[in-house]
Scaffold this motif. Structure first.
Motif, PDB file in Angstrom:
ATOM      1  N   TRP A  82       0.774  -1.265   0.027  1.00  0.00           N
ATOM      2  CA  TRP A  82       0.132   0.187   0.024  1.00  0.00           C
ATOM      3  C   TRP A  82       0.828   1.163   0.154  1.00  0.00           C
ATOM      4  O   TRP A  82       1.764   1.891   1.087  1.00  0.00           O
ATOM      5  CB  TRP A  82      -1.149  -0.015   1.626  1.00  0.00           C
ATOM      6  N   TYR A  83       0.703   2.424  -0.861  1.00  0.00           N
ATOM      7  CA  TYR A  83       1.065   3.133  -1.103  1.00  0.00           C
ATOM      8  C   TYR A  83       0.258   4.046  -0.745  1.00  0.00           C
ATOM      9  O   TYR A  83      -0.392   4.813  -1.787  1.00  0.00           O
ATOM     10  CB  TYR A  83       1.552   3.092  -2.372  1.00  0.00           C
ATOM     11  N   SER A  84       0.110   5.383   0.279  1.00  0.00           N
ATOM     12  CA  SER A  84      -1.096   6.547   0.723  1.00  0.00           C
ATOM     13  C   SER A  84       0.009   7.373  -1.194  1.00  0.00           C
ATOM     14  O   SER A  84       1.106   7.902  -0.977  1.00  0.00           O
ATOM     15  CB  SER A  84      -0.473   7.119   1.866  1.00  0.00           C
ATOM     16  N   ASN A  85      -1.005   8.075  -1.013  1.00  0.00           N
ATOM     17  CA  ASN A  85      -1.040   9.434  -2.101  1.00  0.00           C
ATOM     18  C   ASN A  85      -1.267  10.821  -1.105  1.00  0.00           C
ATOM     19  O   ASN A  85      -1.046  11.508  -1.495  1.00  0.00           O
ATOM     20  CB  ASN A  85      -2.008   9.690  -3.272  1.00  0.00           C
ATOM     21  N   TYR A  86      -0.832  10.699  -0.127  1.00  0.00           N
ATOM     22  CA  TYR A  86      -1.151  11.813   1.216  1.00  0.00           C
ATOM     23  C   TYR A  86       0.440  11.816   1.355  1.00  0.00           C
ATOM     24  O   TYR A  86       0.519  13.019   1.938  1.00  0.00           O
ATOM     25  CB  TYR A  86      -2.025  11.687   1.880  1.00  0.00           C
ATOM     26  N   CYS A  87       0.937  11.206   1.840  1.00  0.00           N
ATOM     27  CA  CYS A  87       2.613  10.991   2.953  1.00  0.00           C
ATOM     28  C   CYS A  87       3.510   9.894   2.308  1.00  0.00           C
ATOM     29  O   CYS A  87       2.852   8.637   2.076  1.00  0.00           O
ATOM     30  CB  CYS A  87       2.278  11.200   4.478  1.00  0.00           C
ATOM     31  N   ARG A  88       4.242   9.549   3.353  1.00  0.00           N
ATOM     32  CA  ARG A  88       5.325   8.865   3.017  1.00  0.00           C
ATOM     33  C   ARG A  88       5.369   7.527   4.058  1.00  0.00           C
ATOM     34  O   ARG A  88       5.486   8.177   5.134  1.00  0.00           O
ATOM     35  CB  ARG A  88       6.662   9.424   2.586  1.00  0.00           C
ATOM     36  N   GLY A 122      -3.789  -8.104   4.187  1.00  0.00           N
ATOM     37  CA  GLY A 122      -3.375  -7.298   3.502  1.00  0.00           C
ATOM     38  C   GLY A 122      -3.766  -6.197   3.742  1.00  0.00           C
ATOM     39  O   GLY A 122      -2.919  -5.429   3.827  1.00  0.00           O
ATOM     40  N   ILE A 123      -4.999  -5.596   3.965  1.00  0.00           N
ATOM     41  CA  ILE A 123      -5.946  -4.834   4.821  1.00  0.00           C
ATOM     42  C   ILE A 123      -4.698  -4.202   5.786  1.00  0.00           C
ATOM     43  O   ILE A 123      -4.790  -3.563   6.183  1.00  0.00           O
ATOM     44  CB  ILE A 123      -6.905  -4.741   4.120  1.00  0.00           C
ATOM     45  N   ILE A 124      -5.625  -5.510   6.906  1.00  0.00           N
ATOM     46  CA  ILE A 124      -5.005  -5.488   8.415  1.00  0.00           C
ATOM     47  C   ILE A 124      -3.744  -4.177   8.209  1.00  0.00           C
ATOM     48  O   ILE A 124      -3.534  -3.446   9.117  1.00  0.00           O
ATOM     49  CB  ILE A 124      -5.184  -5.776   9.376  1.00  0.00           C
ATOM     50  N   SER A 125      -2.577  -5.465   7.578  1.00  0.00           N
ATOM     51  CA  SER A 125      -1.309  -4.697   7.692  1.00  0.00           C
ATOM     52  C   SER A 125      -0.737  -3.552   7.201  1.00  0.00           C
ATOM     53  O   SER A 125      -0.607  -2.513   7.500  1.00  0.00           O
ATOM     54  CB  SER A 125      -0.376  -6.030   7.375  1.00  0.00           C
ATOM     55  N   SER A 126      -1.864  -2.973   5.969  1.00  0.00           N
ATOM     56  CA  SER A 126      -1.521  -1.968   5.475  1.00  0.00           C
ATOM     57  C   SER A 126      -2.303  -0.421   6.417  1.00  0.00           C
ATOM     58  O   SER A 126      -1.268   0.626   5.959  1.00  0.00           O
ATOM     59  CB  SER A 126      -2.639  -1.124   4.447  1.00  0.00           C
ATOM     60  N   MET A 185      -8.798   1.418   0.732  1.00  0.00           N
ATOM     61  CA  MET A 185      -7.517   0.066   1.005  1.00  0.00           C
ATOM     62  C   MET A 185      -8.609  -1.492   0.328  1.00  0.00           C
ATOM     63  O   MET A 185      -8.234  -1.723  -0.945  1.00  0.00           O
ATOM     64  CB  MET A 185      -6.694  -0.100   2.245  1.00  0.00           C
ATOM     65  N   VAL A 186      -9.644  -1.758   0.458  1.00  0.00           N
ATOM     66  CA  VAL A 186     -10.660  -2.936   0.207  1.00  0.00           C
ATOM     67  C   VAL A 186     -10.911  -2.404  -1.063  1.00  0.00           C
ATOM     68  O   VAL A 186     -11.547  -3.566  -1.997  1.00  0.00           O
ATOM     69  CB  VAL A 186     -11.375  -3.186   1.620  1.00  0.00           C
ATOM     70  N   VAL A 187     -11.835  -1.564  -1.615  1.00  0.00           N
ATOM     71  CA  VAL A 187     -11.629  -1.449  -2.855  1.00  0.00           C
ATOM     72  C   VAL A 187     -10.783  -1.416  -3.892  1.00  0.00           C
ATOM     73  O   VAL A 187     -11.353  -2.281  -4.786  1.00  0.00           O
ATOM     74  CB  VAL A 187     -12.783   0.534  -3.219  1.00  0.00           C
ATOM     75  N   GLY A 188      -9.291  -1.032  -3.762  1.00  0.00           N
ATOM     76  CA  GLY A 188      -7.737  -1.162  -4.412  1.00  0.00           C
ATOM     77  C   GLY A 188      -7.643  -2.081  -4.711  1.00  0.00           C
ATOM     78  O   GLY A 188      -7.176  -2.944  -5.701  1.00  0.00           O
ATOM     79  N   PHE A 189      -8.005  -2.827  -3.314  1.00  0.00           N
ATOM     80  CA  PHE A 189      -7.352  -4.603  -3.241  1.00  0.00           C
ATOM     81  C   PHE A 189      -7.984  -5.266  -3.750  1.00  0.00           C
ATOM     82  O   PHE A 189      -6.875  -6.334  -4.372  1.00  0.00           O
ATOM     83  CB  PHE A 189      -7.439  -4.496  -1.681  1.00  0.00           C
ATOM     84  N   SER A 190      -9.543  -5.632  -3.693  1.00  0.00           N
ATOM     85  CA  SER A 190      -9.616  -6.867  -4.772  1.00  0.00           C
ATOM     86  C   SER A 190     -10.874  -6.545  -5.373  1.00  0.00           C
ATOM     87  O   SER A 190     -11.676  -5.617  -4.961  1.00  0.00           O
ATOM     88  CB  SER A 190      -9.500  -8.560  -4.375  1.00  0.00           C
ATOM     89  N   ASN A 191     -11.266  -7.384  -5.216  1.00  0.00           N
ATOM     90  CA  ASN A 191     -12.832  -7.445  -5.463  1.00  0.00           C
ATOM     91  C   ASN A 191     -13.789  -8.101  -4.407  1.00  0.00           C
ATOM     92  O   ASN A 191     -15.297  -8.516  -4.366  1.00  0.00           O
ATOM     93  CB  ASN A 191     -13.606  -8.722  -7.244  1.00  0.00           C
ATOM     94  N   VAL A 192     -13.462  -8.980  -3.537  1.00  0.00           N
ATOM     95  CA  VAL A 192     -13.679  -9.294  -2.267  1.00  0.00           C
ATOM     96  C   VAL A 192     -14.417  -7.929  -1.503  1.00  0.00           C
ATOM     97  O   VAL A 192     -13.807  -8.043  -0.836  1.00  0.00           O
ATOM     98  CB  VAL A 192     -12.698 -10.222  -1.830  1.00  0.00           C
ATOM     99  N   ASP A 193     -15.597  -8.607  -1.329  1.00  0.00           N
ATOM    100  CA  ASP A 193     -16.633  -7.560   0.080  1.00  0.00           C
ATOM    101  C   ASP A 193     -16.139  -8.395   2.007  1.00  0.00           C
ATOM    102  O   ASP A 193     -16.784  -9.376   1.248  1.00  0.00           O
ATOM    103  CB  ASP A 193     -17.839  -7.501  -0.349  1.00  0.00           C
ATOM    104  N   ALA A 194     -16.124  -8.236   2.537  1.00  0.00           N
ATOM    105  CA  ALA A 194     -15.593  -8.542   3.572  1.00  0.00           C
ATOM    106  C   ALA A 194     -15.946  -8.104   4.786  1.00  0.00           C
ATOM    107  O   ALA A 194     -15.151  -6.688   5.001  1.00  0.00           O
ATOM    108  CB  ALA A 194     -14.383 -10.117   3.772  1.00  0.00           C
ATOM    109  N   ILE A 195     -16.972  -7.956   5.700  1.00  0.00           N
ATOM    110  CA  ILE A 195     -16.692  -7.698   7.118  1.00  0.00           C
ATOM    111  C   ILE A 195     -15.770  -6.624   7.293  1.00  0.00           C
ATOM    112  O   ILE A 195     -14.802  -6.327   8.282  1.00  0.00           O
ATOM    113  CB  ILE A 195     -17.719  -7.883   8.091  1.00  0.00           C
ATOM    114  N   SER A 209     -12.074  -2.604  14.008  1.00  0.00           N
ATOM    115  CA  SER A 209     -11.264  -1.934  15.119  1.00  0.00           C
ATOM    116  C   SER A 209     -10.336  -2.769  15.830  1.00  0.00           C
ATOM    117  O   SER A 209      -9.411  -2.829  15.781  1.00  0.00           O
ATOM    118  CB  SER A 209     -11.671  -1.043  15.759  1.00  0.00           C
ATOM    119  N   ARG A 210     -11.102  -4.072  16.224  1.00  0.00           N
ATOM    120  CA  ARG A 210     -10.579  -5.305  16.740  1.00  0.00           C
ATOM    121  C   ARG A 210      -9.501  -6.040  16.081  1.00  0.00           C
ATOM    122  O   ARG A 210      -7.972  -6.703  16.933  1.00  0.00           O
ATOM    123  CB  ARG A 210     -12.239  -6.048  17.573  1.00  0.00           C
ATOM    124  N   GLN A 211      -9.610  -6.237  15.346  1.00  0.00           N
ATOM    125  CA  GLN A 211      -8.961  -7.053  14.169  1.00  0.00           C
ATOM    126  C   GLN A 211      -7.067  -6.170  14.296  1.00  0.00           C
ATOM    127  O   GLN A 211      -6.564  -6.699  14.129  1.00  0.00           O
ATOM    128  CB  GLN A 211      -9.060  -6.511  12.816  1.00  0.00           C
TER     129      GLN A 211
END
Length: 493
Positions: free
Chosen positions: A261-267, A476-480, A461-471, A293-295
């Motif tokens: 994951w690369y932020s467009n706002y900060c390094r 990969g998302i949590i680590s980012s 993050m989730v929209v860009g990451f994959s086509n899978v939607d999950a609560i 949040s618990r994740q």
């Protein structure tokens, strides 16, 4: 869906890339036009469809969401825009989450049904030597008209909670002890929200809209003689800090490339276990909110398990809602998790352990080494917008009070994310349309304060990451998200 005249149909709707054949370079803008049509192939001129678009390249493990929202142009046409971020092919995927007619049902349900989910309360006590238990119905509004009600509102923070009073025993309102989701009561609440005919609008949700022409562009490296926006290259960005993410800027929060994951706002900094431990030394982290949040709490405990040991308080009744605590006595830091307060859609929870985010912020013994991250969305999609806005404004006021006591305490907001909703019943309670509406309202409320807080845009993050939607998004998302958080805590090495 799509077979009834007048309803937006993926069979006849299409999208195309403007100037698909031109030569694109890194940092160029890519524009997509979506043409919405119904099952009779007539243009949908009223707008209102909920459409989601992403660009991606699976070979590169790359993906990004749109810059801003999908915009209705009129005459059945929508526009989505992207900033191109990687060399090679960028493919486009467009999905119809809900046709406009389904969105109208969701909006009406939200605005006319104060709540579309129900809860139980458990009252406990003793009559003589015998333990007595009685369960009743609860909600953020009195759950049963004309019934005797226990007003369990936290009046100091104006957060409402009501249960029907016990009638089968001699228990009183002061004996309220436990709370739990009630699926049977919930079904009775959301069932009237739509007719049987309207339920058909939610069949086959999140369907791809086909392309007219080619569905990709080829991107080359930018000409060195042409200047580009400073935000386009990650190495030119400033280190992440409070205020890095502007909540009013329509630019996408970032993008994935090679799964990173690369932020467009900060390094963002790269963190491995040694640098993570160094960053967290002497820190106290609080994660408040729902299970998304618990994740983060669970991720950090698992990643740093060699020294960070869970030590939940003995009163904890339900690990899903906390309070939970993990301690690293070697590096002197602690991590806490707690739910955001009613409504709570989980198993039986000790009511004495329920604490709202506002209360937690006001009680916080804050220092410059304190970090407070919160999220507030998943359990509130079943309520009307005015309730949510009231809650968020009170949280914002509590954040402001905290910063008057301790200006250097870091507060970070985590946004909502997408989730699956395959039926009419799930849509009328937890649709992504609801989640996005709440998310945009939160950003609107906090945008005047965004120079003093951090923000993790998990939606992008989730929209860009994959086509899978999950609560509960994957690692990969949590680590980012955690890397973003750590970059705010420790922007410099």
């Amino acid at each position: 869906m799509g077979e009834t005249a007048g309803i937006t149909s993926v069979r006849y709707s299409t999208f195309y890339i403007i100037d698909a054949q031109r030569k694109y370079q890194i940092c160029d803008r890519l524009d997509i036009i979506i043409e919405a049509r119904d099952s009779t192939n007539k243009s949908k001129v009223n707008g209102g469809d909920y459409i989601r678009v992403r660009i991606y390249n699976n070979d590169f493990k790359a993906g990004a969401s749109t810059d801003g929202e999908v915009v209705y142009l009129g005459d059945g046409n929508y526009k989505a825009s992207f900033t191109l971020r990687w060399v090679g092919k960028s493919f486009v995927r467009v999905i119809l989450v809900h046709p406009a007619e389904a969105v109208n049902v969701l909006r009406r349900a939200r605005d006319t049904c104060p709540t579309r989910y129900g809860y139980s309360g458990r009252f406990t006590g003793k009559i003589g030597k015998k333990s007595v238990v009685e369960d009743t119905l609860c909600n953020v509004i009195p759950p049963v008209p004309n019934a005797t009600i226990c007003d369990l509102t936290r009046h100091a923070i104006a957060e409402p909670w009501f249960c029907t009073a016990p009638t089968k025993t001699n228990l009183t309102c002061s004996d309220f002890a436990w709370t739990c989701a009630n699926k049977k009561f919930s079904a009775a609440l959301f069932k009237p929200a739509m007719t049987k005919q309207e339920q058909t609008l939610f069949k086959g949700q999140k369907q791809p809209i086909p392309v007219r022409g080619i569905n990709f562009v080829t991107v080359t490296q930018q000409d060195k003689n042409i200047s580009s926006p400073a935000h386009c290259f990650n190495e030119r960005l400033p280190p992440c800090a409070v205020g890095s993410h502007s909540l009013s800027n329509p630019m996408a929060a970032g993008y994935f490339f090679k799964g990173h994951w690369y932020s467009n706002y900060c390094r963002l900094r790269n963190f491995v276990i040694p640098s993570s431990l160094k960053c967290l030394t002497n820190k106290t982290l609080y994660f408040h909110g729902d299970s998304t949040s618990r994740q983060y709490y669970e991720y950090i405990v698992k990643t740093l398990k060699s020294t960070l040991k869970p030590n939940p308080p003995t009163l904890q009744s339900n690990w899903k809602v906390g309070p939970s605590l993990a301690e690293d006595k070697v590096n002197n830091f602690t991590v806490h998790y707690r739910h955001h307060g009613y409504p709570i859609r989980n198993n039986w929870t000790d009511a004495s352990e329920v604490k709202y985010i506002e209360e937690a912020l006001d009680e916080l013994k804050a220092t410059p080494n304190t970090v407070f991250m919160f999220t507030i969305w998943a359990h509130l999609t079943t309520l009307n917008m005015s309730f949510y806005e009231h809650r968020v404004r009170r949280i914002k006021a509590a954040v402001e009070r905290l910063h008057r006591r301790s200006p250097e305490t870091l507060v970070v907001i985590k946004s909502a994310n997408t989730r699956s909703h395959g039926s009419a019943g799930s849509s009328v309670t937890v649709s992504d349309w609801y989640a996005r509406e709440l998310d945009m309202k939160l950003r609107e409320i906090f945008k005047s304060y965004d120079k003093k807080i951090g923000f993790i845009d998990q939606w992008s993050m989730v929209v860009g990451f994959s086509n899978v939607d999950a609560i509960h998004p994957g690692q990969g998302i949590i680590s980012s998200g955690m890397r973003t958080l750590l970059s705010h805590i420790c922007p410099e090495a």
